[in-house]
Every structure is written in structure tokens, then in C-alpha cells.
Design an enzyme around this catalytic site. Structure first.
Site, PDB file in Angstrom:
ATOM      1  N   TRP A 319       1.791  -0.811  -5.968  1.00 52.63           N
ATOM      2  CA  TRP A 319       1.318  -1.942  -5.168  1.00 52.63           C
ATOM      3  C   TRP A 319      -0.187  -1.867  -4.979  1.00 52.63           C
ATOM      4  O   TRP A 319      -0.872  -2.890  -4.971  1.00 52.63           O
ATOM      5  CB  TRP A 319       2.007  -1.935  -3.801  1.00 52.63           C
ATOM      6  CG  TRP A 319       1.596  -3.070  -2.907  1.00 52.63           C
ATOM      7  CD1 TRP A 319       2.174  -4.310  -2.837  1.00 52.63           C
ATOM      8  CD2 TRP A 319       0.496  -3.088  -1.975  1.00 52.63           C
ATOM      9  NE1 TRP A 319       1.524  -5.089  -1.913  1.00 52.63           N
ATOM     10  CE2 TRP A 319       0.483  -4.368  -1.374  1.00 52.63           C
ATOM     11  CE3 TRP A 319      -0.460  -2.164  -1.603  1.00 52.63           C
ATOM     12  CZ2 TRP A 319      -0.451  -4.726  -0.411  1.00 52.63           C
ATOM     13  CZ3 TRP A 319      -1.400  -2.518  -0.644  1.00 52.63           C
ATOM     14  CH2 TRP A 319      -1.391  -3.779  -0.063  1.00 52.63           C
ATOM     15  N   HIS A 320      -0.716  -0.649  -4.864  1.00 49.15           N
ATOM     16  CA  HIS A 320      -2.144  -0.483  -4.633  1.00 49.15           C
ATOM     17  C   HIS A 320      -2.979  -0.713  -5.877  1.00 49.15           C
ATOM     18  O   HIS A 320      -4.182  -0.971  -5.758  1.00 49.15           O
ATOM     19  CB  HIS A 320      -2.425   0.906  -4.067  1.00 49.15           C
ATOM     20  CG  HIS A 320      -2.054   1.055  -2.623  1.00 49.15           C
ATOM     21  ND1 HIS A 320      -0.774   1.352  -2.209  1.00 49.15           N
ATOM     22  CD2 HIS A 320      -2.797   0.922  -1.488  1.00 49.15           C
ATOM     23  CE1 HIS A 320      -0.740   1.404  -0.892  1.00 49.15           C
ATOM     24  NE2 HIS A 320      -1.949   1.146  -0.419  1.00 49.15           N
ATOM     25  N   GLY A 321      -2.395  -0.625  -7.039  1.00 49.45           N
ATOM     26  CA  GLY A 321      -3.193  -0.888  -8.233  1.00 49.45           C
ATOM     27  C   GLY A 321      -2.439  -0.554  -9.509  1.00 49.45           C
ATOM     28  O   GLY A 321      -1.526   0.278  -9.518  1.00 49.45           O
TER      29      GLY A 321
END
Length: 461
Positions: A319-321
Site C-alpha cells: 500500500w505504501h509503494g
């Protein structure tokens, strides 16, 4: 456009507030919806189409789910189709290049990249939109029949690009029956100024130290400098993101909304379990409610619970990258949480409080190294520097200089990270309180006038 910009502070926000409070109550959601679209389109006008597409699609799916004559199979089909649409949009813009890059590297192919920039805040508003559909499907919320009101929920500019992630069933009532008043507005102003000061005065300044250290030669970095650098990054990402969350919560109060808290002094945690109850609370809540529990949670035996935890933390990392380091970061914390759940917390409970605290901080700092370096070779070299495996000295003159020149800032950051004694908040502020908040605001603006370094780390998520 970001909150910590002169354009937002002296043009956009004052104009929106004037339009909002000069409008009849029945028009205020429309004002917020239209101005939120302007806010989002300011930097990347073309991507407003993506957000509007998601909004229209889920508005339609929600109405279909709410029809009483739909069979269970039809309702499952509708919610599945909605999730597929949302996830396909998110995947294409956020993960397609990552997949193509790895296919090319593994198979030796030359598939061209999409060459599209990531739409701002797409992870946040996509998760909000999916929470709405799932809540309606579960019967935890009624479908929103007013498209403007639904569009306001999805695009609400205070929390559009960086959260907190607001679940629909926590804000549905406020969309129609919120009561703006002077007390809430004053609370919002105070909270916004605190967030602005955390972002501009603390995060930006310690971020320059991290930039200096991370851009130096890692192979010859002394051990103490490596620790100083990652401590600086830990402070930067916390005050950057929590400051933005404070500003979002403050803006929400100005417009009559109450958003849930997103941070609770995470660096006082005494375990990694405790840390993740305090850090980015809205994201952890989202994954627990919409992934972990639907997968079975802890109800289907030990092995499936371990599987569920690893799936959640792989997804949390991604989700963060779209990068391997984020996947490693998620799995790193997932494995630690599994250890703590079955053995670690019992062992930690027998240790002194300060030992538990040191244990948590050391693991958190190593985790931030995984988060900070997308280049895996640089990540490994930095980890080697932290544990002294690069055969360099413990410190050098540059380390002492950086520590000396940033000592006061580091002490302020440490104090600001600690819990405060609870005080009774009164509606009427004292002259000293007004002067203090005014000082913080003026000082923050002074820094922004001459700012050459004003990044926002979570902007890419």
C-alpha cells in the site's frame, strides 16, 4: 497543493471558508465538493477524471446494493464488481510499472512502461470508496442517494491526499446533520496550527539532516552517523505525517466534521504490537476490518492466523509503494508481530519498562531503513553501517559536527514525541495561549516564505 504552502494558507483556505459560511446550510456540501475538486485538480487536472470515475461508479454500485429485491448472489456480484473496478484502477496507476519492470527483468522482455505519474492520494480515496461499498453490503450503512453528498465524502479536501482514512459509517451522519460552531472552529484552528508547526518547524528541519546523511557515501559512513541519520528520518516521517493528519483533523473541525485520530505518540511504544496500535491508526483499522477479519482473523487455527497476518502486512507494505523495499518492510513487521503474539509479549512483560522501550525503538529504526531506501543495495549498506560491518570508525568529525549543530532540534523533537499531561480544554483561551498559537503560526509562515525544502513524504501514497 499542500496544506503547508502559502497558496493554501492565504488564498485557497480563506476563500473556501468564506464561501462555505456565507452559503445556506443545504448548499455547504456542494461548496465543499466543488472546492475539493479544485484543490485536487490544482496540481494534476487530468487525474480528477480518475477520482470522479471512482466516485460515480461506487455511487451507482451503492444504490444497486441498497435495492431490497436483490438476491444474496446479486449483492455479492455487485460488491465484487465494485472491488474489482477500484482495485484495477489502483493497480494500473500504482503497480503496473512495478509488475512490468520485474517481468522485463525476469524474462528479458522489453514491455514498455506506462509512463504515467501516480495520481495524488489514490490509495487514500480508493480505500475510502471501498469501505463505503463494503459497509453498505454488510448493512452497516445505508447507500447515499445524494450524489453531491457522496462526492463530498470521497473528495473532501482536508483528508483527500493524506488521510486519515475515514470510513463511511463514521461520517455518514455528519454529512447531513453536522453542527458547525465557534468552539469547534477554534479547536480546529488550534489543531491546524499545531500540525503546521510540526510539519514546517520540526519535520522539514530534521529532514534536512536526513538528506545530508543519506546522500553521503554510505560505504564509508561511521556507525554513529548512520544511527543519527535514521533517527532523523524517524522524526521526519512522524512529524511530517502526523502534522499533516493534525492539519486534516483541524480543517475537518472548521467545517463541522470530527475525524478519528491517526497517531497516538507511537515512539513511546514498548513493543511493535503497541507501536502499530499508535501509528497510522486509520490504515491499521482498515486492514483489520476489511482484510484480516474477513480472511478469518484468529478464528481458524494457528497456521491460518499466521497466513492472515502475513497477507495483511504484505498488503500494508505494498500500500505504501510499488517497490520491493516496501514489501520487505511490511513482511518485517508482520514476522515480528507474529513472534510477539505467541511468545514475545510474554517475554517482554517480564522485562523492565525501559528495556521494552529500547527493544521497540531499535526494531522501529531498523524498519525505517527498509522503508527509506528503495534501492536494495543502498539499504543493505546502510544496515551494515548501523551495525558496524562496514569496517569504519565509530564516528568522525562530520558526525560530531552534525550532532552538535542539531542537538537542540533533536531535544525538541524528543520532547514533542512524549505524552503530555492532560489539561482541561476550555472554550475560552487565555491570552498566553492565543499568543503561543499566534507565535507558532507566524514562525511557520516565516519559514515557508524562505522555504527551499518543503517535502511531504506521504504525498506519493
Amino acid at each position: 497543493m499542500v496544506f503547508s504552502s502559502l497558496l493554501f494558507l492565504f488564498f485557497f483556505l480563506p476563500v473556501v471558508l468564506i464561501l462555505y459560511y456565507c452559503s445556506p446550510r443545504r448548499m455547504r456540501n456542494c461548496i465543499l465538493f466543488l472546492t475539493s475538486l479544485v484543490f485536487y485538480a490544482w496540481g494534476e487536472p487530468v487525474y480528477i477524471i480518475i477520482m470522479l470515475f471512482s466516485t460515480v461508479a461506487d455511487y451507482f454500485f451503492g444504490l444497486q446494493l441498497d435495492k431490497p429485491k436483490k438476491t444474496p448472489f446479486q449483492r455479492k456480484l455487485i460488491v465484487t464488481l465494485s472491488l474489482i473496478v477500484n482495485l484495477l484502477v489502483l493497480f494500473y496507476f500504482k503497480y503496473a510499472n512495478f509488475l512490468i519492470e520485474n517481468i522485463n527483468a525476469f524474462l528479458g522482455t522489453t514491455i514498455p512502461m506506462t509512463d504515467l505519474p501516480l495520481p495524488i492520494g489514490i490509495s487514500f480515496y480508493t480505500f475510502q470508496s471501498m469501505s463505503y461499498i463494503i459497509d453498505v453490503y454488510r448493512g452497516e450503512a445505508r447507500a447515499q442517494r445524494n450524489w453531491i453528498d457522496f462526492g463530498t465524502y470521497i473528495s473532501l479536501f482536508p483528508q483527500l491526499v493524506a488521510g486519515p482514512i475515514v470510513r463511511y459509517n463514521t461520517i455518514a451522519e455528519q454529512l447531513h446533520h453536522r453542527k458547525e460552531n465557534s468552539k469547534m472552529f477554534a479547536q480546529g484552528v488550534r489543531r491546524f496550527i499545531i500540525g503546521l508547526a510540526k510539519k514546517v518547524l520540526l519535520a522539514n528541519n530534521i529532514g534536512m539532516l536526513w538528506d545530508t546523511i543519506s546522500s553521503s557515501n554510505i560505504n564509508s559512513m561511521p556507525m554513529l552517523m548512520a544511527w543519527l541519520g535514521i533517527i532523523a528520518f524517524a522524526f521526519q516521517i512522524y512529524f511530517d505525517f502526523s502534522g499533516y493528519s493534525d492539519m486534516a483533523i483541524g480543517l475537518g473541525l472548521m467545517f463541522g466534521f470530527r475525524f478519528n485520530e491517526n497517531f497516538n505518540k507511537p515512539y513511546v511504544a514498548q513493543s511493535i504490537t503497541d507501536f502499530w496500535r499508535r501509528w497510522h491508526i486509520s490504515l491499521g483499522t482498515w486492514f483489520r476490518e476489511y482484510v484480516y477479519i474477513p480472511l478469518g482473523g484468529n478464528r481458524q487455527g494457528l497456521m491460518k492466523q499466521i497466513r492472515n497476518i502475513l497477507i495483511v502486512w504484505m498488503l500494508t507494505g505494498l500500500w505504501h509503494g510499488a517497490s520491493w523495499n516496501f514489501l520487505l518492510w511490511g513482511l518485517y513487521f508482520g514476522v515480528i508481530l507474529i513472534f510477539e503474539k505467541w511468545w514475545g509479549l510474554k517475554l517482554l512483560g517480564a522485562l523492565p519498562r525501559w528495556v521494552r522501550h529500547v527493544y521497540a525503538l531499535v526494531l522501529i529504526l531498523f524498519g525505517w531503513v527498509l522503508f527509506a531506501f528503495e534501492d536494495l543495495s543502498s539499504m543493505i549498506e546502510y544496515l551494515k553501517a548501523m551495525v558496524g560491518f562496514n569496517h569504519q570508525s565509530l564516528w568522525d568529525s562530520t558526525t560530531i559536527y552534525l550532532l552538535y549543530t542539531n542537538a537542540v532540534l533533536l531535544i525538541i523533537l524528543l520532547i514533542a514525541s512524549l505524552p503530555k499531561k492532560h489539561k482541561v480544554v476550555t472554550e475560552q483561551m487565555t491570552f498566553g495561549q492565543v499568543a503561543w498559537y499566534g507565535f507558532l503560526y507566524v514562525l511557520s509562515i516565516s519559514y515557508l516564505v524562505d522555504a527551499t525544502f518543503n517535502p511531504f513524504l506521504y504525498f506519493r501514497f
